[in-house]
Write a protein that holds these residues in place. Structure first.
Motif, PDB file in Angstrom:
ATOM      1  N   VAL A 101       0.864  -1.173   0.000  1.00  0.00           N
ATOM      2  CA  VAL A 101       0.000   0.000   0.000  1.00  0.00           C
ATOM      3  C   VAL A 101       0.905   1.229   0.000  1.00  0.00           C
ATOM      4  CG1 VAL A 101      -1.748   1.272   1.291  1.00  0.00           C
ATOM      5  CG2 VAL A 101      -1.838  -1.209   1.202  1.00  0.00           C
ATOM      6  N   LEU A 102       0.522   2.213  -0.783  1.00  0.00           N
ATOM      7  CA  LEU A 102       1.276   3.459  -0.852  1.00  0.00           C
ATOM      8  C   LEU A 102       0.539   4.528  -0.066  1.00  0.00           C
ATOM      9  CD1 LEU A 102       1.885   3.378  -4.709  1.00  0.00           C
ATOM     10  CD2 LEU A 102       3.292   2.356  -2.925  1.00  0.00           C
ATOM     11  N   LEU A 103       1.248   5.231   0.806  1.00  0.00           N
ATOM     12  CA  LEU A 103       0.695   6.393   1.490  1.00  0.00           C
ATOM     13  C   LEU A 103       1.459   7.599   0.973  1.00  0.00           C
ATOM     14  CD1 LEU A 103      -1.147   7.552   3.856  1.00  0.00           C
ATOM     15  CD2 LEU A 103       1.036   7.752   5.041  1.00  0.00           C
ATOM     16  N   TRP A 104       0.736   8.477   0.290  1.00  0.00           N
ATOM     17  CA  TRP A 104       1.341   9.658  -0.299  1.00  0.00           C
ATOM     18  C   TRP A 104       0.789  10.873   0.435  1.00  0.00           C
ATOM     19  CZ3 TRP A 104      -0.204  11.742  -5.753  1.00  0.00           C
ATOM     20  CH2 TRP A 104       0.612  12.818  -6.098  1.00  0.00           C
ATOM     21  N   VAL A 105       1.662  11.545   1.200  1.00  0.00           N
ATOM     22  CA  VAL A 105       1.277  12.770   1.901  1.00  0.00           C
ATOM     23  C   VAL A 105       1.339  13.898   0.882  1.00  0.00           C
ATOM     24  CG1 VAL A 105       1.765  14.322   3.819  1.00  0.00           C
ATOM     25  CG2 VAL A 105       2.199  11.867   4.063  1.00  0.00           C
ATOM     26  N   THR A 106       0.185  14.483   0.592  1.00  0.00           N
ATOM     27  CA  THR A 106       0.090  15.481  -0.473  1.00  0.00           C
ATOM     28  C   THR A 106      -0.054  16.908   0.031  1.00  0.00           C
ATOM     29  OG1 THR A 106      -2.299  15.106  -0.612  1.00  0.00           O
ATOM     30  CG2 THR A 106      -0.896  13.824  -2.105  1.00  0.00           C
ATOM     31  N   GLY A 107      -0.304  17.085   1.321  1.00  0.00           N
ATOM     32  CA  GLY A 107      -0.436  18.439   1.845  1.00  0.00           C
ATOM     33  C   GLY A 107      -0.211  18.484   3.342  1.00  0.00           C
ATOM     34  N   TRP A 108       0.441  19.522   3.795  1.00  0.00           N
ATOM     35  CA  TRP A 108       0.709  19.724   5.217  1.00  0.00           C
ATOM     36  C   TRP A 108       0.851  21.224   5.449  1.00  0.00           C
ATOM     37  CZ3 TRP A 108       3.840  17.173   1.804  1.00  0.00           C
ATOM     38  CH2 TRP A 108       4.994  17.816   1.382  1.00  0.00           C
ATOM     39  N   GLY A 109       0.920  21.616   6.696  1.00  0.00           N
ATOM     40  CA  GLY A 109       1.113  23.034   7.022  1.00  0.00           C
ATOM     41  C   GLY A 109      -0.156  23.857   7.054  1.00  0.00           C
ATOM     42  N   VAL A 110      -1.313  23.235   6.824  1.00  0.00           N
ATOM     43  CA  VAL A 110      -2.573  23.977   6.842  1.00  0.00           C
ATOM     44  C   VAL A 110      -2.938  24.349   8.278  1.00  0.00           C
ATOM     45  CG1 VAL A 110      -5.041  23.882   6.283  1.00  0.00           C
ATOM     46  CG2 VAL A 110      -3.367  22.848   4.739  1.00  0.00           C
ATOM     47  N   TRP A 111      -2.748  23.415   9.200  1.00  0.00           N
ATOM     48  CA  TRP A 111      -3.048  23.628  10.616  1.00  0.00           C
ATOM     49  C   TRP A 111      -1.761  23.404  11.421  1.00  0.00           C
ATOM     50  CZ3 TRP A 111      -7.506  25.731  10.005  1.00  0.00           C
ATOM     51  CH2 TRP A 111      -8.444  25.204   9.105  1.00  0.00           C
ATOM     52  N   PRO A 112      -0.814  24.352  11.394  1.00  0.00           N
ATOM     53  CA  PRO A 112       0.478  24.144  12.065  1.00  0.00           C
ATOM     54  C   PRO A 112       0.354  23.812  13.555  1.00  0.00           C
ATOM     55  CG  PRO A 112       0.550  26.107  10.682  1.00  0.00           C
ATOM     56  CD  PRO A 112      -0.879  25.635  10.697  1.00  0.00           C
ATOM     57  N   SER A 113      -0.681  24.305  14.207  1.00  0.00           N
ATOM     58  CA  SER A 113      -0.828  24.021  15.643  1.00  0.00           C
ATOM     59  C   SER A 113      -1.131  22.550  15.912  1.00  0.00           C
ATOM     60  CB  SER A 113      -1.924  24.903  16.248  1.00  0.00           C
ATOM     61  OG  SER A 113      -3.179  24.602  15.662  1.00  0.00           O
ATOM     62  N   CYS A 114      -1.562  21.811  14.898  1.00  0.00           N
ATOM     63  CA  CYS A 114      -1.853  20.369  15.047  1.00  0.00           C
ATOM     64  C   CYS A 114      -0.638  19.497  14.749  1.00  0.00           C
ATOM     65  CB  CYS A 114      -2.981  19.948  14.108  1.00  0.00           C
ATOM     66  SG  CYS A 114      -4.565  20.682  14.484  1.00  0.00           S
ATOM     67  N   GLU A 115       0.379  20.069  14.142  1.00  0.00           N
ATOM     68  CA  GLU A 115       1.513  19.276  13.675  1.00  0.00           C
ATOM     69  C   GLU A 115       2.569  19.090  14.773  1.00  0.00           C
ATOM     70  OE1 GLU A 115       1.347  20.572   9.006  1.00  0.00           O
ATOM     71  OE2 GLU A 115       2.610  21.731  10.354  1.00  0.00           O
ATOM     72  N   ASN A 116       3.211  17.945  14.753  1.00  0.00           N
ATOM     73  CA  ASN A 116       4.326  17.653  15.650  1.00  0.00           C
ATOM     74  C   ASN A 116       5.432  17.040  14.792  1.00  0.00           C
ATOM     75  OD1 ASN A 116       6.166  16.443  17.428  1.00  0.00           O
ATOM     76  ND2 ASN A 116       4.587  16.137  18.986  1.00  0.00           N
ATOM     77  N   TRP A 117       6.310  17.905  14.289  1.00  0.00           N
ATOM     78  CA  TRP A 117       7.341  17.453  13.366  1.00  0.00           C
ATOM     79  C   TRP A 117       8.346  16.519  14.022  1.00  0.00           C
ATOM     80  CZ3 TRP A 117       6.610  17.623   8.409  1.00  0.00           C
ATOM     81  CH2 TRP A 117       5.699  18.550   7.909  1.00  0.00           C
ATOM     82  N   ASP A 118       8.666  16.732  15.310  1.00  0.00           N
ATOM     83  CA  ASP A 118       9.579  15.817  15.995  1.00  0.00           C
ATOM     84  C   ASP A 118       9.008  14.401  16.016  1.00  0.00           C
ATOM     85  OD1 ASP A 118      11.492  17.746  16.524  1.00  0.00           O
ATOM     86  OD2 ASP A 118      10.727  18.188  18.528  1.00  0.00           O
ATOM     87  N   LEU A 119       7.731  14.290  16.308  1.00  0.00           N
ATOM     88  CA  LEU A 119       7.075  12.982  16.323  1.00  0.00           C
ATOM     89  C   LEU A 119       7.103  12.355  14.932  1.00  0.00           C
ATOM     90  CD1 LEU A 119       5.381  10.811  17.759  1.00  0.00           C
ATOM     91  CD2 LEU A 119       3.364  12.209  17.287  1.00  0.00           C
ATOM     92  N   PHE A 120       6.747  13.133  13.912  1.00  0.00           N
ATOM     93  CA  PHE A 120       6.704  12.605  12.548  1.00  0.00           C
ATOM     94  C   PHE A 120       8.085  12.145  12.086  1.00  0.00           C
ATOM     95  CE2 PHE A 120       6.965  13.173   7.930  1.00  0.00           C
ATOM     96  CZ  PHE A 120       6.033  12.221   7.556  1.00  0.00           C
ATOM     97  N   TYR A 121       9.086  13.023  12.223  1.00  0.00           N
ATOM     98  CA  TYR A 121      10.413  12.656  11.739  1.00  0.00           C
ATOM     99  C   TYR A 121      11.050  11.563  12.597  1.00  0.00           C
ATOM    100  CZ  TYR A 121      10.380  16.171   8.106  1.00  0.00           C
ATOM    101  OH  TYR A 121      10.076  16.884   6.978  1.00  0.00           O
TER     102      TYR A 121
END
Length: 145
Positions: free
Chosen positions: A38-58
């Motif tokens: 299965v392919l997961l393609w992330v096509t958009g981010w940064g719309v709701w920066p307060s919801c994002e946790n880049w340390d967790l993702f990376y």
């Protein structure tokens, strides 16, 4: 990737509760066809920066052996035997309010996730489409569009 022959099965609202989003990620993993990558393609981010946790993702991506930035490597290939990684990645997409596509390597199933809190299922097979719709309705999701 040619996916134009897929027929829209239905669109649904994504629940606002984080626990329900994690449960929905498990359901999405189960809806994707078995026996194929299965392919997961992330096509958009940064719309709701307060919801994002880049340390967790990376941090999670590093655990999978991926060290490139998302903008440089937005596609994740999840092996047929590793649905736990798909659950984790879809969970992050849902929690962070990102856009993504979950597509079977056979190109017979696609699920679109929108930062606007909806998802849409497309498939080439009517029985599979009907089953996906039943599963999502049984989960308690409301239809949209």
């Amino acid at each position: 990737m040619q996916i134009h022959r897929l027929t829209r099965a239905a669109g649904f609202e994504v629940p606002p509760d984080s626990g329900r989003k994690i449960a929905l990620a498990r359901l999405i993993s189960n809806l994707a066809p078995t026996g194929t990558d299965v392919l997961l393609w992330v096509t958009g981010w940064g719309v709701w920066p307060s919801c994002e946790n880049w340390d967790l993702f990376y941090g999670y991506r590093r655990s999978l052996g991926e060290t490139r930035r998302l903008i440089d490597a937005p596609l994740h290939v999840v092996g047929a035997e590793d649905r736990n990684s798909l659950v984790s990645l879809v969970s992050l997409v849902l929690l962070f309010g990102w856009d993504a596509q979950v597509v079977s390597r056979r190109r017979d199933f696609m699920l679109t996730i929108s930062h606007d809190e909806w998802l849409e299922v497309r498939t080439t097979c009517q029985p599979e489409a009907s089953e996906a719709v039943r599963e999502l309705e049984a989960f308690g999701l409301s239809r949209v569009r």
